[in-house]
Write an enzyme that holds these catalytic residues in place. Structure first.
Site, PDB file in Angstrom:
ATOM      1  N   GLU A 174       6.532  -1.079   1.810  1.00  0.00           N
ATOM      2  CA  GLU A 174       5.683  -2.164   1.301  1.00  0.00           C
ATOM      3  C   GLU A 174       6.418  -2.890   0.177  1.00  0.00           C
ATOM      4  OE1 GLU A 174       1.993  -0.097   0.176  1.00  0.00           O
ATOM      5  OE2 GLU A 174       1.124  -0.841   2.028  1.00  0.00           O
ATOM      6  N   CYS A 210      -7.006  -2.437  -0.739  1.00  0.00           N
ATOM      7  CA  CYS A 210      -6.578  -3.054  -1.993  1.00  0.00           C
ATOM      8  C   CYS A 210      -6.615  -4.576  -1.935  1.00  0.00           C
ATOM      9  CB  CYS A 210      -5.184  -2.578  -2.378  1.00  0.00           C
ATOM     10  SG  CYS A 210      -3.962  -2.795  -1.100  1.00  0.00           S
TER      11      CYS A 210
END
Lengths: 636, 636
Positions: free
Chosen positions: A322, A406
């Site tokens: 990520e 998130c």
């Protein structure tokens, strides 16, 4: 010696009333926030706060993830910004209820993370690297500050202060975590906000301590892992090339703990972690006048912008971490470009502008905001991208929700607090960073001033700013950002070309203003073909189309063939049409013939002329599945 | 009812004397095998076999990986094939020494895996999913069979039989691992070899048992993980899209245990595991005449070849699992295409041909062998690729060795046993699968026959086969493979066009042969531009160049600019030059002008005519670092 303070205006002093952002913010208020509340309820995030410790292990609670407080916190924060700008009693009550749950889960000593209270008692702060405790704490603190500033209530602020004070003790001299820091940066920037909201210096000091502990040798996370007894067959990790990585240098880069932050030179590792860290560094540099932190920020920025930034403002190309890949490693189909990372870039860019007074940071902020951030949600505000690839093979679509949720509340809190990004004030006057219809109220040289802004931006480059309130003639510097793409911008005051200088990317108007003065800024907005450095392999031999701040893409639904079969003609005409509330650019091009048989074949495809129609990148994936690309092959 | 048996000739009955393979095999013998022996010595693989159990844990031995026996075994296997074809007393002695180490590490009851003997005593067979015990056992068995067949010695064969017998008891009815199977397939095909070498049916039965246990519910690996007490924060794994994968369906696909093998329809998961499993399935289908296993193999093959095969014969595009991606997901720069996986494809393809008598399997075998396998080693035989990407940004180079050293000895054992892939015999006669100068000796209808083959293949398509030994006129079917790329091949016998039929991809010559008969096969070998299905995004708008079985690539060192800046002209001439012992193809094309400034720019590049020069893909990365690509942009 602190630098001259540039600050955002308070949320309540800025209004947003344009046709681009206003409806989007209403969608967040009326659809996204309730949708997210429902999802948190269904997902168990609220319920998990009610869990109490039990004497035996092994039941289903093992499955509660460790970072659910952050989901709740970001939802409260987004909702608080809504509460800041109007009366919403139901939402107010729902937020109070969530805060009650948090209050109930807080321990005697201030600790507040129910995974380690109820599921793994006795293990708190033993896995700073992976367990997200300080990350959750940071989001709780941001929520507490937002809630306090929006409502004046100290319910959540009191909770997070007690928690922050516990953390201060644990990480301070002689504390159990002395020398430690978080594995997912977030609390540092939150502590700066807490300092600003409370005036308490100790929160700023704690932010600095955690920031400076990071990357020092001996490495805290190594010692911590040893204390936990982490082992494994491989005593390291096996990289895809079949090479053992025994030292954890790559693992350290993942959370930016590979070197002291002042010595870091390249944007590496997990992109959201990086953005939150760099944001805190910029905050601390501003608050403390810390030149070393500022220079580190500038180095890291230059590296990111020169080699690791998608044309959409997305960052973090490598899905396996990520995070950042190698320089120029910006693949389109497989690129990650997490919504949260682009949002983090907005946070950092905004702080860099406040630190330096330079418009180039807002150019990047705007690139991210209108493209790689906004693409993170569907037009109706209830479906989300976690990653924002620059091309789709037809299988990519937004999701209703994520187990690791998130991004959706992060986007919500950004949009509901967009006011803070439009203007920045300093002792000389006002910076206009974004072009958004609405008003700004500020106090300047003891006077109240209101500036009204009007435009059809981002579709039209004609922007008008009027002084609608000024008690007396007022000397004030007005700085209007000249976007990097706007070659040949013009500025006039009260109908006559304006006497102005250009500085740090701003048109600077130094004059004495009276009520009724009108500034007209005109930004040229012809659509342009943009090419990437040839080291960006995914873009090689290809072009993207940009008009104003909007990066366009090509979707199959608007075109004669799947997107990979289209070519844009070099030198061909580009026309703009404005329909359905957004631009489309129409380009001359070719379409390759259909596929030959079999996986490999020696038959060449035929090409026919076609018109290629674009849509803003942020608006893609709202009309069903199909191929999409930002980078389109160009005829040589 | 078993199918008609098609079998490879014995290694000693085939000679390889051509200019392509002979020097490569000599390099393996004189350089690769000694180099690998030294690396195993330095790496600690031999030394680790001397470790004895200790009473306390936690020392450095934790760092010994768990699959080192397989490295030693593959080295022994490769060396044994060398010993099969000549006297090499030093190598013979070195192999004997390694076998002594294995003998010393074998336990009373036959167990032989020193990680679980010395490092983790008491844990044997408790983690079949990840601990590679049966994988190592399989390689030991293959080595034992190869060593026995090459030297007649039963030292290692005896060791592995005792170990296989222990495994048979543990996995048999009432054994500790009843219902279990390996997490990395390998032992199944090894047990078939052990059955063939010893004539013992129980090894074939054990191979079938392990194969059929796989993927049955309840899932053995789940129960096993529970017994080990595996838990984690997330109770599953977080996929890059931010989605929790709670069930382990994807994890099961990784090692092909998601469904019973007879029900599997798509090539999924870790590519080497898949190849070894499918190879064993094909072996068992042949040995047992098992139609269900055969049909499963054919389905899996069709899926792989239609959607998941690189033009180089590489497979397993996804580095994150060293395995298969989605259909048509065949990226070039980031593609994995592990050397071992292409080798595994050779194993499987060879067995599929033996099972079915169809040449299409050898077409794929040849594609892999001459391209994606051979690229795994440098020209000097001492540097290796683990992954074989189809493009390089200039940073890719072969490595001296790998901590996970599966590929180098795998390549060595393939090349030193290449004899078995050239011919296949059945009751009717001989299949000529590969075109390799040398001889084949076989017994047919009670007579000894020798067939001599001569050509400059793969550079020249003219191949001569002569009957150099035949005691009397002999009715025999000779089948010559007609490669898929060879449109317009011709066959003559003794100078006259041959009366032949084409069947299953072979030119079939049914006749009575006498000594001195000559068959001439001519395969057209014009270089061709090959295009991929447009769903292969990395190849879209691009072409590859292939001549005969050789897939070419373009390296920067031979060309006017970095490879991404080159375009091949559609319809342009392709010339072949033969220099430095290999072909180069020269294509007409264009070169894009140099880079504009900055990461993104609106200046178009200029293009100039250029000649584009190729090199065989297998030969790339032997002349320093530079950009490379198989797929080159094509002018539309």
């Amino acid at each position: 010696m602190p630098a001259p303070h540039r600050t955002s205006l308070h949320l309540a002093d800025v209004s947003i009333a344009d046709e681009f952002w206003f409806p989007r913010r209403e969608t967040v208020r009326t659809r996204t926030i309730p949708h997210q509340e429902a999802r948190l309820r269904e997902g168990g995030q609220f319920e998990a706060l009610l869990l109490k410790p039990r004497s035996h292990d092994g039941d289903d609670r093992e499955r509660f993830p460790i970072f659910w407080e952050s989901d709740v916190a970001k939802w409260i924060e987004a909702a608080s910004y809504v509460l800041a700008s109007g009366e919403h009693p139901e939402l107010d009550a729902a937020v109070d209820k969530a805060i009650e749950l948090l209050a109930g889960a807080q321990q005697e000593d201030g600790y507040l993370n129910n995974y380690f209270t109820a599921v793994k008692p006795g293990k708190r702060f033993t896995d700073l690297r992976d367990a997200h405790e300080l990350y959750c704490a940071g989001h709780l603190i941001e929520a507490g500050v937002a809630h306090y500033e929006a409502t004046g209530k100290t319910t959540l602020l009191g909770i997070v202060r007690r928690y922050a004070d516990l953390i201060g003790r644990e990480f301070g001299p002689g504390g159990a975590c002395e020398g430690g820091y978080d594995g997912h940066q977030e609390i540092e920037l939150a502590l700066v906000k807490l300092h600003r909201a409370t005036g308490e210096r100790r929160y700023l000091d704690l932010a600095l301590l955690l920031t400076e502990n990071r990357g020092r040798t001996p490495f805290y996370f190594d010692a911590e892992a040893e204390r936990r007894g982490d082992t494994g067959y491989f005593g390291g990790h096996m990289s895809p090339g079949g090479v053992f990585v025994r030292s954890s240098s790559r693992d350290r880069e993942y959370n930016q703990s590979h070197a002291p932050v002042r010595e870091q030179t390249e944007a590496v590792g997990h992109a959201v972690r990086a953005m939150y860290q760099y944001s805190a560094m910029a905050d601390l540099a501003l608050e403390l006048g810390d030149q070393g932190l500022r220079e580190a920020c500038e180095r890291l920025w230059d590296d990111l912008v020169a080699t690791k930034l998608y044309i959409t403002g997305g960052i973090g190309a490598d899905p396996s971490i990520e995070g950042f890949g190698e320089p120029y490693d910006l693949p389109d189909h497989t690129g990650y470009a997490e919504t949260c990372a682009a949002i983090g870039l907005v946070f950092w860019a905004h702080r860099m502008m406040a630190l330096t007074g330079e418009a180039k940071y807002i150019d990047v902020l705007e690139r991210a905001l209108y493209n790689g951030v906004l693409s993170g949600a569907s037009a109706d505000g209830t479906k989300y991208f976690y990653g924002n690839p620059l091309a789709s093979d037809g299988t990519v679509e937004r999701s209703d929700w994520f187990d690791c949720a998130c991004c959706p509340p992060n986007l919500a809190r950004l949009l509901t607090s967009l006011e803070q990004y439009v203007y920045v004030a300093d002792a000389d006057g006002l910076y206009v960073n974004l072009y958004v219809t609405g008003t700004a109220r500020l106090a300047h040289a003891g006077q109240r001033v209101t500036v009204a802004q009007e435009s059809d931006y981002p579709w039209d480059g004609r922007i008008t700013l009027s002084i609608t309130e000024a008690e007396a003639p007022l000397p004030m510097t007005l700085r209007l950002r000249l976007p990097e793409w706007a070659d040949g911008a013009t500025v006039s005051v009260n109908g006559a070309p304006a006497d102005h200088r250009t500085e740090h990317g701003y048109a600077v108007l130094d004059r004495t203003w009276t009520r009724g003065d009108r500034v007209e800024l005109t930004l040229p907005m012809a659509p342009a073909l943009v090419r990437a450095d040839p080291r960006v392999l995914a873009a090689h031999g290809k072009v993207a189309i940009q008009r104003g701040p909007i990066v366009h893409c090509v979707e199959e639904i608007d075109n004669a063939a799947p997107v990979p079969r289209l070519l844009i003609a070099r030198g061909g005409e580009l026309r703009t049409e404005h329909v359905d509330g957004r631009d489309a650019v129409i380009a001359e091009g070719l379409v390759d013939g259909p596929a030959a048989d079999g996986l490999y074949s020696d038959k060449p495809p035929a090409a026919e002329p076609t018109a290629i129609r674009t849509v803003p990148y942020y608006a893609w994936a709202n009309r069903g599945k199909g191929t999409m690309a930002v980078w389109i092959r160009e005829t040589p």
